[in-house]
Structures are given as C-alpha cells and as structure tokens.
Design a protein around this motif. Structure first.
Motif, mmCIF file in Angstrom:
data_model
loop_
_atom_site.group_PDB
_atom_site.id
_atom_site.type_symbol
_atom_site.label_atom_id
_atom_site.label_comp_id
_atom_site.label_asym_id
_atom_site.label_seq_id
_atom_site.Cartn_x
_atom_site.Cartn_y
_atom_site.Cartn_z
ATOM 1 N N ASN A 1 0.863 -1.172 0.000
ATOM 2 C CA ASN A 1 0.000 0.000 0.000
ATOM 3 C C ASN A 1 0.906 1.231 0.000
ATOM 4 O OD1 ASN A 1 -1.842 2.020 0.335
ATOM 5 N ND2 ASN A 1 -2.779 1.188 2.206
ATOM 6 N N ARG B 1 -5.824 -0.023 2.606
ATOM 7 C CA ARG B 1 -6.398 -0.872 1.556
ATOM 8 C C ARG B 1 -7.263 -1.891 2.280
ATOM 9 N NH1 ARG B 1 -5.529 -0.162 -3.658
ATOM 10 N NH2 ARG B 1 -6.073 -1.840 -5.094
ATOM 11 N N ASP C 1 -7.788 -4.322 7.172
ATOM 12 C CA ASP C 1 -7.330 -3.030 6.660
ATOM 13 C C ASP C 1 -5.817 -3.020 6.635
ATOM 14 O OD1 ASP C 1 -9.592 -1.633 6.019
ATOM 15 O OD2 ASP C 1 -9.913 -0.913 8.065
ATOM 16 N N PRO D 1 -1.521 2.368 5.245
ATOM 17 C CA PRO D 1 -0.529 2.953 4.351
ATOM 18 C C PRO D 1 0.857 2.537 4.813
ATOM 19 C CG PRO D 1 -2.054 4.622 5.148
ATOM 20 C CD PRO D 1 -2.373 3.365 5.887
ATOM 21 N N CYS E 1 2.878 -3.871 3.782
ATOM 22 C CA CYS E 1 2.920 -4.822 2.666
ATOM 23 C C CYS E 1 2.302 -6.146 3.094
ATOM 24 C CB CYS E 1 4.378 -5.104 2.262
ATOM 25 S SG CYS E 1 5.221 -3.693 1.546
ATOM 26 N N GLY F 1 -9.508 1.484 -1.355
ATOM 27 C CA GLY F 1 -8.098 1.850 -1.277
ATOM 28 C C GLY F 1 -7.632 2.366 -2.617
ATOM 29 N N ALA G 1 -1.778 1.079 -4.914
ATOM 30 C CA ALA G 1 -1.068 -0.118 -4.459
ATOM 31 C C ALA G 1 -0.146 -0.591 -5.570
ATOM 32 C CB ALA G 1 -2.058 -1.216 -4.104
#
Ligand SMILES: [Fe+2]
Length: 286
Positions: free
Chosen positions: A153, A160, A230, A233, A236, A251, A254
């Motif tokens: 993200n 995301r 979730d 930010p 990974c 989101g 990415a």
C-alpha cells in the motif's frame, strides 16, 4: 488468517524462526502481513499518486518482466520513471522472497500499479475484484503452478480494505458439485484461436469455474464467512492468491508483484489447490 511478521528490511538475513513462520503461514493459506515494511517512493515518484496516470481503460498499469509498460496515460520521461519505480518494486520483492522463503525456482511475472480508487469502479461481476474470489485468469493457464502475489500500500493516508474468506478446501467442497462439466475440445480451440497462451488443463477449467461461480453467487458473497482486513498505508502483504479467497473493497495506490512457481518448490505440495481439487474430485487434473 493473518500471519504478522515484524520484518522491516527488504533484504535478509531473517531469523530462522521468522522464516519458518512465513513458510508455514503462506502454504497453509494465511496472508503474510508486514506492518513495518514500507515501499518508499522517491520525492519525484509521488507525482504517480494520481488516478490520471492510468489510461482509464484498464484497472491496473502493468509492467511485464521485459520492461514493457501497458495501460498508462504517461509517455516519454514520466513513463520511463514510472517503469523504473515498478522495476525497483519487482527487485525489492524478489530479494525479500529469496531471503525469506526456501523456493529456489520462482518465475517473476508481471508488476502492477493500481492508481485508481477501488470503491465506485463499475464493472462486470466476473471482473469485479470487490467480490470474494480466488485468482484464475482466462488467458493464462497455470496447469497447477502457483500464483504468489506481493502487495504494497503506497497511498499516503488511506488503508487498503480487503475481505479474506474461508479456507480453500471448505470453499472448493461447497462449489465443486455446482461447477459445469468441461466442454470437450474447448481448451484446444482456445489455444488455436489465441485466446489462451498455451492450453488450459482441467485444473485451469476448474479454477476458472470456481472463480466465476463464486463471484456470481450473491448469497455466497453476502453470507460466507470472511474477515475484514485493513492494510495501513506503508505496509505490505504476501499471499497465494490462487488459494486464499480475497476481495479488495477500497483503497488507492497499491503496487503488486506476481510470482509463479511449481508445486514441487513447496514444502508441502499437498496443500496446493491442484492437490486439494484432485483429492476432492477423485481425478487427475494435470
Ligand atoms: Fe484477486
């Protein structure tokens, strides 16, 4: 469902205990979550955090391993810089996978950049990845090979938002009796017509049917067990998307790197979808 690993570097060596957890989690169908691992963008790369980077036709911008970029509105120097950012992501994820996992023969496939907000995108059910699904692609026969995907993200602020569904075996057991019989000769015809790259096997037909049937089933989508996740930010995650039921509901921004590998690379090949489907259906799917 989530195996959280506190890795903060793209290169090893990683602790043996960490490597063991990564392998066992991944192969048994967990999502490996790296909350402390960020893919940092250079200052000049932050210009790519803009939906207009996309050509507006495809969901994702993709870069194939030869370096060819597709579906971007950018040209010239900015396009080159975007391709370089995606290549750096491909290199970083390859190095992490090599250092973290025992797989020695992993094929690096496409890299994608997803610059368009997931929420509100309109599309057909079959191509709507906001619905729970396992990955299976009509034009890319896998013949039992695995699809391993690394996500980052890179949005400055938005998480995301995913749903992760029930275990593959439970899902397959419920859906196998409902998927249609294979049409004799269809795979041969598709190969000849250039619809597929190489011929689909029975495994590919079955995976595509599972993918489509699950997405079309409103009751399954609404009621089957799933967990909301979730990914913040700057985090990974890594997952076998051919096995883990997933849906991306919201989101933006990415990056994703796809890898393919044969099941004989796995510590436990019997956990691979092809082996699970062979056990459940009582037939060879190679
Ligand atoms: Fe997917």
């Amino acid at each position: 469902m989530l195996e959280t690993l506190p890795i903060a570097s793209w290169t090893g060596p990683y602790a043996p205990e960490m490597k063991a957890r990564a392998l066992a989690g991944l192969e048994s169908g967990a999502v490996l979550f790296f909350p402390n691992l960020a893919f940092a963008l250079a200052e000049k790369e932050k210009q790519f955090l803009d939906a207009r980077v996309s050509d507006g036709k495809a969901k994702n911008i993709s870069r194939d391993p030869s370096g060819k970029l597709q579906s971007t509105a950018l040209t010239g120097k900015p396009a080159k810089d975007l391709a370089a950012m995606m290549a750096r992501f491909a290199d970083s994820t390859s190095s992490l996978i090599t250092d973290l996992l025992p797989y020695r023969d992993v094929e690096r496939a496409r890299t994608s950049f997803r610059p368009v907000q997931v929420k509100g995108r309109s599309q057909s059910k079959i191509s709507d990845d906001r619905l729970l699904h396992i990955d299976a692609f009509p034009s890319r026969p896998m013949r039992g090979r695995r699809i391993l995907r690394f996500f980052a993200n890179v949005a400055p602020a938005s998480p995301r938002h995913w749903h992760v569904g029930q275990p593959f075996e439970d899902f397959a057991r419920g859906f196998l009796p409902r998927i249609g019989p294979d049409l004799p000769g269809k795979s041969w015809l598709y190969e000849k017509l250039g619809v597929t790259r190489g011929r689909r096997s029975l495994y590919d037909e079955m995976m595509l049917s599972l993918h489509d049937t699950a997405k079309r089933d409103d009751s399954f989508q609404a009621n089957s067990p799933h967990q909301k996740v979730d990914f913040p930010p700057q985090s990974c995650w890594l997952v076998f998307t051919d096995m883990v039921l997933h849906a991306a509901l919201g989101g933006e921004f990415a990056l994703e790197q796809t890898f393919h590998l044969d099941i004989d690379q796995m510590a436990e090949p019997n956990l691979a979808p092809i082996r699970v489907l062979e056990r459940l259906s009582g037939r060879s799917l190679s």
